[in-house]
Design a protein around this motif. Structure first.
Motif, mmCIF file in Angstrom:
data_model
loop_
_atom_site.group_PDB
_atom_site.id
_atom_site.type_symbol
_atom_site.label_atom_id
_atom_site.label_comp_id
_atom_site.label_asym_id
_atom_site.label_seq_id
_atom_site.Cartn_x
_atom_site.Cartn_y
_atom_site.Cartn_z
ATOM 1 N N ASP A 21 -83.798 -39.927 1.768
ATOM 2 C CA ASP A 21 -82.616 -39.224 1.273
ATOM 3 C C ASP A 21 -82.966 -38.317 0.103
ATOM 4 N N GLU A 25 -83.092 -34.003 0.110
ATOM 5 C CA GLU A 25 -82.294 -33.075 -0.689
ATOM 6 C C GLU A 25 -83.061 -31.785 -0.971
ATOM 7 N N GLN A 28 -86.150 -30.045 4.649
ATOM 8 C CA GLN A 28 -85.642 -30.538 5.925
ATOM 9 C C GLN A 28 -86.684 -31.453 6.563
ATOM 10 N N ARG A 258 -76.903 -29.017 3.863
ATOM 11 C CA ARG A 258 -76.843 -29.841 5.075
ATOM 12 C C ARG A 258 -76.510 -28.996 6.303
ATOM 13 N N ARG A 262 -78.648 -28.321 9.640
ATOM 14 C CA ARG A 262 -78.064 -28.642 10.945
ATOM 15 C C ARG A 262 -78.030 -27.429 11.861
#
Length: 617
Positions: A21, A25, A28, A258, A262
């Motif tokens: 995690d 941040e 990727q 994020r 994605r």
């Protein structure tokens, strides 16, 4: 003095801070098999991911540069902190109260490191500024936001605030919370006045808090509101500080990271309000640079978020204003684009509106449509460069090629050279794209140095065309009454051979064929208008040379002049086709439709002249 952090607290920080995690941040991460993850290493420049993360072991290691360790070690390296500061940062994020040892005994809590103190000061400052926004003094700031389509709820979501007019309102607020003058100056929140007193850095301005990739406020951007503001710069930003590095910061990245990972897409805009407008319009991957041009370090941030590599590619879409400054920004981005493995695009609104203005004028859908209509960056730069020249002339086309060829040659992906050479040929109006590709390869062979352009020599005139020109001039000299108004109405570009052009000008200066009288008087009148012996000699040569026909003069003149007009119109058709090819029908649908209609009509005229020119042969 308090010493190191207790071992059990360090263990708790590692346990409560999942390494995937924390690293996620900043970069990727993707599945690498065997329970491990991989990504582009932030500690050195690379094209393929060599950073391996083991969540089960709580460790990372880069097989490229050799850096590795636990979650604390990663934060220590990526944010340039000491071990203690990195542990304190992680502890604050998971709610652990650290305890310190002094000579083996519990002691008073150690004061947090500089970074933690500055982060806390900025957190309090952001809250203070946000509390000022609803006050009567801040009405201009609220009006600015409302006029751009941002209500109170949106302003709160982005943490917008207002710096009050008092010289030291924020400074006193932070000093009362035990921050030192040195800390406020180091963080760029306060500065010394000319009298030596400590005053706020921002006054009477609308503020945006600028956050790093992990979401901590590290600085502010301030917008001018009042004409009497002594600082004329429209935007002021926090100066370089231990926590504010403008070359590494992207406004909105904490909210967009994020979605960037994605969607494998990042949209780079030019201002804070553009980021807000894009996010509200559904373009949730928008970010902006903070007080500086988008540069190589920003690229590194995006590449890590995109997992931009040989195996995993994404898109970076730049939106630029449609003015000269926007064009310069695009050219600068093209230079940096060679550092991207991602496909890079440009989205420019035809009327020059930025995303915020476009949302105000046309709504959310228009912003998302703008991004959807993106074009490759290299195509945009090529078109913008080439369109500076008059492509309806041979000289303009040659100059456009001279500027466009080196641009194509700079493309690192050699597989794209042929494609963009063809594009350059098409938008300039060159019939043979292989000639353009050959010039591009020549520049590459010379090591990127532009080869001298081919020497400009007049293109040879086709013998058949030269013959038609000569016959038309013979008719004008021998039977001017037959040539009449049809000859006089020929456009200036009807003749190409220099001698023919000069003679045509002499005929016009002598009054034209429509009113001429055949015989020596007419030849003398034309001769008097010519500048040299060579041109005058051509008058007598064409006045006595037999016409190449057995047809009556009237019929032959009609065929020859129709053939010459057909040649002229064929050139006009080619030039208009080139113009149509240079227009993007999606960006300029009305202009494309208008020119296409003109082309259709001109091609019809060409067919009529062709039929007339061959009739009776």
């Amino acid at each position: 003095m308090a010493g190191r952090i207790r071992d059990e607290d360090i263990a708790a920080v590692r346990e409560k801070s999942p390494i995937a995690d924390v690293i996620g941040e900043h970069i990727q991460l993707r599945n690498a098999g065997g329970g491990n993850l991989k990504g582009l290493c932030p500690f050195h420049d690379e094209k393929s991911p060599s950073l391996s993360v083991s969540p089960s072991k709580g460790l990372f290691h880069c097989f490229g540069c050799g850096v590795g360790g636990d979650v604390i070690r990663f934060v220590e390296r990526v944010e340039n902190l000491s071990f203690t500061e990195a542990a304190e940062r992680l502890a604050a994020g998971v709610g652990i109260q650290l305890r310190y040892l002094d000579d083996g005994r519990s002691g008073p809590a150690r004061q947090p490191g500089q970074r933690a103190r500055l982060i806390e000061a900025h957190k309090i400052a952001a809250a203070f500024y946000a509390e000022q926004l609803p006050t009567p003094e801040a009405v201009a700031a609220r009006d600015f936001l409302v006029e751009r389509g941002f209500d109170d709820e949106v302003a709160g979501r982005y943490g917008c605030g207002y710096a009050p007019s008092g010289w030291d309102a924020l400074t006193r607020h932070l000093l009362a919370r035990k921050f030192t003058p040195a800390e406020l100056i180091a963080g760029g929140l306060s500065r010394q006045s000319s009298r030596g007193s400590l005053i706020d850095r921002f006054h009477r301005r609308l503020l945006w808090p600028i956050r790093d990739v992990s979401g901590d406020v590290v600085g502010f951007g301030a917008r001018r509101l009042f004409d009497d503001d002594p600082i004329e710069a429209k935007y002021l930003n926090t100066p370089e500080t231990p926590i504010y590095k403008k070359s590494q910061l992207l406004y909105g990245v904490d909210l967009a990271k994020r979605e960037i990972a994605r969607q494998h897409r990042a949209v780079v805009v030019e201002g804070y309000t553009d980021v807000m407008a894009c996010h509200l319009s559904g373009v949730t991957t928008a970010v902006a640079s903070c007080g500086t041009s988008f540069g190589s370090e920003h690229i590194s941030v995006l590449r890590r978020l995109l997992m931009d590599s040989d195996a995993f590619t994404g898109e970076v879409i730049f939106t630029f204003d449609g003015d000269a400054a926007g064009m310069k920004a695009a050219e600068r981005a093209f230079t940096d684009d060679q550092k991207f493995m991602a496909q890079t695009f440009v989205a420019v609104e035809p009327n020059g509106l930025d995303p915020c203005e476009l949302r105000q004028k046309a709504g959310d859908t228009a912003v998302s449509d703008l991004v959807a209509r993106r074009v490759p960056l290299v195509e945009f730069v090529l078109r913008s460069t080439v369109n500076r020249f008059d492509l309806d002339t041979a000289e303009g086309q040659a100059a456009a090629l001279d500027r466009g060829v080196p641009i194509v040659a700079r493309i690192k992906d050699r597989g794209l050279l042929e494609r963009y050479s063809q594009l350059l040929a098409r938008i300039v109006g060159v019939a043979d794209p292989d000639q353009v590709l050959a010039r591009v390869r020549g520049v590459i062979r010379s090591g990127g140095r532009a080869e001298p352009p081919p020497r400009r020599v007049p293109a040879p005139v086709d013998e058949a065309v030269a013959s038609v020109e000569r016959e038309a001039l013979k008719i004008a000299m021998q039977v001017p009454a037959v040539a009449g108004p049809a000859f006089d109405a020929l456009p200036d570009g009807a003749f190409l051979l220099p001698g023919h052009v000069t003679l045509r000008q002499g005929i016009a200066a002598a009054g034209g064929t429509a009113g001429a009288i055949s015989g020596p008087a007419w030849a003398g009148a034309v001769e008097d208008q010519l500048p040299d012996l060579h041109a005058r000699g051509l008058v007598h040569e064409l006045a006595v040379e037999p016409l190449h026909t057995n047809l009556p003069p009237e019929r032959y003149a009609d065929l020859v002049l129709a053939r010459l007009q057909e040649i002229v119109v064929s050139r006009q058709v080619a030039a208009l086709k080139s113009r149509v090819q240079r227009i993007n029908p999606e960006e300029q649908p009305d202009e494309h439709a208008r020119l296409s209609g003109e082309l259709f009509a001109l091609e019809g005229q060409h067919r009529i002249l062709r039929e007339r020119a061959i009739g009776g042969e």
